[in-house]
Motif scaffolding. Sequence first.
Motif, PDB file in Angstrom:
ATOM      1  N   LEU A 242      10.402   3.416   4.844  1.00  0.00           N
ATOM      2  CA  LEU A 242       9.887   2.777   3.636  1.00  0.00           C
ATOM      3  C   LEU A 242       9.332   3.814   2.661  1.00  0.00           C
ATOM      4  N   THR A 243       8.548   4.741   3.175  1.00  0.00           N
ATOM      5  CA  THR A 243       7.991   5.792   2.328  1.00  0.00           C
ATOM      6  C   THR A 243       9.103   6.586   1.665  1.00  0.00           C
ATOM      7  N   ASN A 244      10.077   7.000   2.448  1.00  0.00           N
ATOM      8  CA  ASN A 244      11.161   7.807   1.903  1.00  0.00           C
ATOM      9  C   ASN A 244      12.066   7.001   0.971  1.00  0.00           C
ATOM     10  N   GLN A 245      12.269   5.729   1.239  1.00  0.00           N
ATOM     11  CA  GLN A 245      13.054   4.881   0.345  1.00  0.00           C
ATOM     12  C   GLN A 245      12.411   4.833  -1.037  1.00  0.00           C
ATOM     13  N   TYR A 246      11.103   4.600  -1.093  1.00  0.00           N
ATOM     14  CA  TYR A 246      10.434   4.484  -2.382  1.00  0.00           C
ATOM     15  C   TYR A 246      10.183   5.838  -3.035  1.00  0.00           C
ATOM     16  N   GLU A 247      10.080   6.902  -2.257  1.00  0.00           N
ATOM     17  CA  GLU A 247       9.996   8.240  -2.832  1.00  0.00           C
ATOM     18  C   GLU A 247      11.343   8.586  -3.474  1.00  0.00           C
TER      19      GLU A 247
ATOM     20  N   LEU B  84       0.848  -1.209   0.000  1.00  0.00           N
ATOM     21  CA  LEU B  84       0.000   0.000   0.000  1.00  0.00           C
ATOM     22  C   LEU B  84       0.874   1.246   0.000  1.00  0.00           C
ATOM     23  N   VAL B  85       1.889   1.252   0.855  1.00  0.00           N
ATOM     24  CA  VAL B  85       2.800   2.394   0.940  1.00  0.00           C
ATOM     25  C   VAL B  85       3.483   2.622  -0.403  1.00  0.00           C
TER      26      VAL B  85
ATOM     27  N   LEU C 244      -2.066   5.627   4.789  1.00  0.00           N
ATOM     28  CA  LEU C 244      -2.050   6.345   3.508  1.00  0.00           C
ATOM     29  C   LEU C 244      -1.977   7.861   3.693  1.00  0.00           C
ATOM     30  N   THR C 245      -2.603   8.362   4.743  1.00  0.00           N
ATOM     31  CA  THR C 245      -2.502   9.800   5.046  1.00  0.00           C
ATOM     32  C   THR C 245      -1.060  10.154   5.373  1.00  0.00           C
ATOM     33  N   ALA C 246      -0.394   9.292   6.119  1.00  0.00           N
ATOM     34  CA  ALA C 246       1.021   9.515   6.452  1.00  0.00           C
ATOM     35  C   ALA C 246       1.875   9.509   5.187  1.00  0.00           C
ATOM     36  N   VAL C 247       1.636   8.567   4.301  1.00  0.00           N
ATOM     37  CA  VAL C 247       2.391   8.510   3.044  1.00  0.00           C
ATOM     38  C   VAL C 247       2.185   9.798   2.253  1.00  0.00           C
ATOM     39  N   ASP C 248       0.942  10.223   2.116  1.00  0.00           N
ATOM     40  CA  ASP C 248       0.653  11.453   1.368  1.00  0.00           C
ATOM     41  C   ASP C 248       1.400  12.641   1.964  1.00  0.00           C
TER      42      ASP C 248
ATOM     43  N   ASP D 132       7.106  15.760   5.897  1.00  0.00           N
ATOM     44  CA  ASP D 132       6.916  15.740   7.354  1.00  0.00           C
ATOM     45  C   ASP D 132       5.540  15.152   7.646  1.00  0.00           C
ATOM     46  N   LEU D 133       5.291  14.915   8.932  1.00  0.00           N
ATOM     47  CA  LEU D 133       3.977  14.471   9.403  1.00  0.00           C
ATOM     48  C   LEU D 133       3.479  15.453  10.451  1.00  0.00           C
ATOM     49  N   ASP D 134       2.247  15.907  10.295  1.00  0.00           N
ATOM     50  CA  ASP D 134       1.701  16.774  11.337  1.00  0.00           C
ATOM     51  C   ASP D 134       1.324  15.915  12.545  1.00  0.00           C
ATOM     52  N   ASP D 135       1.065  16.561  13.672  1.00  0.00           N
ATOM     53  CA  ASP D 135       0.798  15.827  14.913  1.00  0.00           C
ATOM     54  C   ASP D 135      -0.454  14.959  14.819  1.00  0.00           C
ATOM     55  N   ALA D 136      -1.489  15.441  14.177  1.00  0.00           N
ATOM     56  CA  ALA D 136      -2.723  14.659  14.077  1.00  0.00           C
ATOM     57  C   ALA D 136      -2.479  13.363  13.296  1.00  0.00           C
ATOM     58  N   THR D 137      -1.742  13.461  12.209  1.00  0.00           N
ATOM     59  CA  THR D 137      -1.434  12.264  11.414  1.00  0.00           C
ATOM     60  C   THR D 137      -0.546  11.317  12.203  1.00  0.00           C
ATOM     61  N   TRP D 138       0.448  11.856  12.891  1.00  0.00           N
ATOM     62  CA  TRP D 138       1.328  11.017  13.706  1.00  0.00           C
ATOM     63  C   TRP D 138       0.525  10.259  14.761  1.00  0.00           C
ATOM     64  N   HIS D 139      -0.360  10.946  15.462  1.00  0.00           N
ATOM     65  CA  HIS D 139      -1.157  10.301  16.516  1.00  0.00           C
ATOM     66  C   HIS D 139      -2.100   9.247  15.931  1.00  0.00           C
TER      67      HIS D 139
END
Length: 176
Positions: A156-161, A69-70, A121-125, A132-139
């Motif tokens: 993983l996200t950054n590796q594939y980006e 998915l990521v 998926l929100t974190a990946v986006d 970066d990840l905002d606090d709401a997404t991190w939580h």
Amino acid sequence: MEPRITPGRLRELGPVNWVVWQALSRAAGTEDAHLFSTLGRTGGLFRGWLHFSGRLMPGGKLRRYESELVILRVAHLRQCDYEMDHHIRLGRRAGVTAEILDRLREGPAAQGWTDKERALLTAVDQLVTTRDLDDATWHALAAHYDERHLIEIVLLTNQYEGLASTITALRIQTDH
């Protein structure tokens, strides 16, 4: 577009990377996995990258379905056909159906995701678009994953980006 660097063969890859390229091509179901015959030209750097990459996928702690998915979401966001084509095949083996793939293209707001999948998926986006990840997404993500998995998701996200950037910049052609 033509590749900026021609995929290597035995002379350019060297015997070790040539064998690795052959094995990885067979595993990918192609005669020439262009990604590996191109990156293999870097000698030991290729093997180091391959080790790191392999420790994330397929050797990571995330379920293979979640990893796919990521990767597929990153490939979609980066419009990286090579990464998308390769991981559609791998994703099928991990349970990514055509319907899930359609939802992946729509994104985390699509109907049908579990809370865990939506958080992932929100974190990946966010990672791909803002780095970066905002606090709401991190939580939201931390509600479903332990610290080890959280780190792995970011890596993983950054590796594939980064891989999508490499594929795009080098104009690596899709496999036939």
